[in-house]
Design an enzyme around this catalytic site. Structure first.
Site, mmCIF file in Angstrom:
data_model
loop_
_atom_site.group_PDB
_atom_site.id
_atom_site.type_symbol
_atom_site.label_atom_id
_atom_site.label_comp_id
_atom_site.label_asym_id
_atom_site.label_seq_id
_atom_site.Cartn_x
_atom_site.Cartn_y
_atom_site.Cartn_z
ATOM 1 C CB CYS A 115 -0.944 0.006 1.190
ATOM 2 S SG CYS A 115 -2.099 -1.371 1.129
ATOM 3 C CG HIS A 251 -2.951 3.778 1.734
ATOM 4 N ND1 HIS A 251 -3.493 3.346 0.538
ATOM 5 C CD2 HIS A 251 -3.025 2.720 2.586
ATOM 6 C CE1 HIS A 251 -3.868 2.090 0.667
ATOM 7 N NE2 HIS A 251 -3.596 1.678 1.902
ATOM 8 C CG ASN A 281 -6.504 -0.545 1.156
ATOM 9 O OD1 ASN A 281 -5.814 -0.117 0.224
ATOM 10 N ND2 ASN A 281 -5.984 -0.994 2.279
HETATM 11 N N1 ACO Z 1 -18.349 -8.137 9.276
HETATM 12 C C1 ACO Z 1 -18.822 -8.424 10.507
HETATM 13 N N2 ACO Z 1 -18.031 -8.823 11.511
HETATM 14 C C2 ACO Z 1 -16.721 -8.919 11.270
HETATM 15 C C3 ACO Z 1 -16.160 -8.633 10.011
HETATM 16 C C4 ACO Z 1 -17.036 -8.231 8.994
HETATM 17 N N3 ACO Z 1 -16.619 -7.927 7.756
HETATM 18 N N4 ACO Z 1 -14.835 -8.806 10.071
HETATM 19 C C5 ACO Z 1 -14.560 -9.198 11.333
HETATM 20 N N5 ACO Z 1 -15.694 -9.262 12.041
HETATM 21 C C6 ACO Z 1 -15.877 -9.650 13.442
HETATM 22 C C7 ACO Z 1 -14.759 -10.496 13.953
HETATM 23 O O1 ACO Z 1 -14.959 -11.856 13.623
HETATM 24 C C8 ACO Z 1 -14.853 -10.251 15.434
HETATM 25 O O2 ACO Z 1 -15.883 -11.026 15.947
HETATM 26 P P1 ACO Z 1 -15.737 -11.736 17.404
HETATM 27 O O3 ACO Z 1 -15.603 -10.585 18.354
HETATM 28 O O4 ACO Z 1 -17.006 -12.521 17.510
HETATM 29 O O5 ACO Z 1 -14.505 -12.569 17.305
HETATM 30 C C9 ACO Z 1 -15.279 -8.792 15.511
HETATM 31 O O6 ACO Z 1 -15.838 -8.483 14.227
HETATM 32 C C10 ACO Z 1 -14.150 -7.867 15.827
HETATM 33 O O7 ACO Z 1 -13.042 -8.197 14.957
HETATM 34 P P2 ACO Z 1 -11.752 -7.347 14.911
HETATM 35 O O8 ACO Z 1 -10.864 -7.841 13.819
HETATM 36 O O9 ACO Z 1 -11.183 -7.216 16.277
HETATM 37 O O10 ACO Z 1 -12.406 -5.956 14.472
HETATM 38 P P3 ACO Z 1 -11.761 -4.541 14.464
HETATM 39 O O11 ACO Z 1 -12.569 -3.621 15.264
HETATM 40 O O12 ACO Z 1 -10.295 -4.586 14.714
HETATM 41 O O13 ACO Z 1 -11.977 -4.114 12.938
HETATM 42 C C11 ACO Z 1 -10.723 -3.991 10.936
HETATM 43 C C12 ACO Z 1 -11.404 -4.902 11.917
HETATM 44 C C13 ACO Z 1 -11.761 -3.100 10.269
HETATM 45 C C14 ACO Z 1 -10.058 -4.859 9.895
HETATM 46 C C15 ACO Z 1 -9.685 -3.138 11.692
HETATM 47 O O14 ACO Z 1 -8.866 -3.933 12.477
HETATM 48 C C16 ACO Z 1 -8.851 -2.333 10.761
HETATM 49 O O15 ACO Z 1 -9.317 -1.444 10.119
HETATM 50 N N6 ACO Z 1 -7.544 -2.649 10.700
HETATM 51 C C17 ACO Z 1 -6.663 -1.998 9.778
HETATM 52 C C18 ACO Z 1 -6.736 -2.785 8.549
HETATM 53 C C19 ACO Z 1 -6.216 -2.036 7.397
HETATM 54 O O16 ACO Z 1 -6.521 -0.878 7.198
HETATM 55 N N7 ACO Z 1 -5.439 -2.739 6.609
HETATM 56 C C20 ACO Z 1 -4.886 -2.220 5.481
HETATM 57 C C21 ACO Z 1 -3.796 -1.244 5.848
HETATM 58 S S1 ACO Z 1 -2.331 -1.597 5.118
HETATM 59 C C22 ACO Z 1 -2.729 -1.664 3.556
HETATM 60 O O17 ACO Z 1 -3.400 -0.784 3.117
HETATM 61 C C23 ACO Z 1 -2.333 -2.874 2.790
#
Ligand code: ACO
Length: 324
Positions: A115, A251, A281
């Site tokens: 990214c 980004h 993204n």
């Molecule tokens: N829909 C519904 N529920 C979901 C989903 C979804 N799409 N995805 C995960 N969940 C659930 C999980 O299973 C978990 O459930 P549980 O509590 O029963 O186990 C719950 O939601 C919380 O999961 P987390 O992964 O802890 O959720 P979080 O609040 O951290 O959000 C997210 C996840 C959006 C991916 C967040 O961590 C994030 O934005 N991280 C950064 C990711 C990113 O931006 N990556 C790219 C950057 S680098 C690049 O660009 C390559």
């Protein structure tokens, strides 16, 4: 050959026709529009059609950038393509684009920093232009992340989209640049974090393409600190500040990361360009796509001070400050 500046002459982008909404995704995996919007700000993303490759998206963005610059392919002697989703393992996808543009001189190569790819590519092209080896560069970010997603993994498949963006950079003697051009760039990598965001395949290890795997929370935890550190470096190198910049074009990974970074740096929300809502993204394509949107809707004007930043797999991260 000091005293040269890399000035942006034009910008362009391309998005595949097919739009995939959160509601449609909710029919594929156990998710909801509400969950995705609340956690990421994403409402929809574009998906490349069957037979539509990264080179096709990149070519269209490059042609749009050339048209915006009032230049033709014959004016270009360097192509740097940032991508993690090349058409083939080799040759470089940039060479495919070079050939489609009918360019047979100069050089074309791909660069892979996930990214952060566009910021790395911009900085690399800037360095080459400043040496005097090349005169005009196409810097392209193009991705088809839809091809490396695990469409059964709701934790990742809801985040990404396909697209491409490009800028034309021209080497201009500083005395003639009128303050325009790339003022500074700062690139960083730290491979200790390589297992937090990766693709579980590759030619040397598995002889497969693999799928994207991510520890979302871990990425989130590091993102804001890394982004703000490298922007602080850009401000220190130039004497510019959150107040003096006109536009912040980060980004587009996640609305919450963007907002938290801007807030920590004291950048006014009115200066932040966000496209993640409609693009998702798009990895290395997200910054030039956002630049093109803000240029076309009249926000970015000639002479504006524009701050770019990205963070991605590796981890890699970087910033660039330029006067448009
Ligand atoms: N829909 C519904 N529920 C979901 C989903 C979804 N799409 N995805 C995960 N969940 C659930 C999980 O299973 C978990 O459930 P549980 O509590 O029963 O186990 C719950 O939601 C919380 O999961 P987390 O992964 O802890 O959720 P979080 O609040 O951290 O959000 C997210 C996840 C959006 C991916 C967040 O961590 C994030 O934005 N991280 C950064 C990711 C990113 O931006 N990556 C790219 C950057 S680098 C690049 O660009 C390559």
């Amino acid at each position: 050959m000091s005293g040269m500046k890399s000035v942006v002459r034009g910008v362009g982008s391309y998005l595949p026709q097919k739009v995939l909404t959160n509601a449609e995704l909710a029919q594929l995996v156990d998710t909801s529009d509400e969950w995705i919007v609340q956690r990421t700000g994403i409402r929809e993303r574009h998906i490349a059609a069957e037979g539509e490759f990264t080179s096709h998206l990149g070519l269209k963005a490059a042609q749009a950038a050339l048209a915006d610059a009032g230049l033709t392919a014959a004016d270009i002697d360097l192509i740097v393509l940032a991508t993690s989703t090349p058409d083939q393992t080799f040759p470089a996808t940039s060479v495919v684009i070079q050939n489609e543009l009918g360019i047979t001189r100069g050089a074309a190569f791909d660069l892979q920093a996930v990214c952060s790819g566009f910021v790395f590519a911009l900085s690399t092209a800037d360095a080459h232009l400043k040496t005097g080896s090349f005169k005009r560069a196409l810097v392209i970010g193009a991705e088809t992340f839809s091809r490396i997603l695990d469409w059964t993994d709701r934790g990742t498949c809801v985040l990404f989209g396909d697209g491409a963006g490009a800028v034309v950079l021209e080497a201009v003697p500083e005395a003639e640049a009128g303050g325009r051009g790339i003022l500074t760039s700062h690139l960083r990598s730290d491979g200790r974090h390589r297992a937090k965001l990766f693709v579980d395949g590759g030619p040397s290890s598995t002889q497969t393409v693999g799928h994207l795997r991510m520890e979302g929370r871990e990425v989130f935890k590091h993102a804001v600190g890394m982004i703000t550190d490298v922007i602080t470096d850009a401000f220190a190198a130039t004497g510019e500040s959150a107040e003096s910049i006109d536009w912040f074009v980060p980004h587009q990974a996640n609305r919450r990361i963007i907002d938290a970074s801007a807030q920590k740096l004291g950048i006014s929300p009115a200066k932040v360009v966000t496209t993640v809502e409609l693009h998702g993204n798009t990895s290395a394509a997200s910054i030039p796509l956002a630049l093109d949107v803000a240029r076309r809707d009249g926000r970015i004007q000639r002479g504006d001070l524009v701050l770019l930043e990205a963070m991605g797999g590796g981890f890699t991260w970087g910033s660039a400050l330029l006067r448009w």
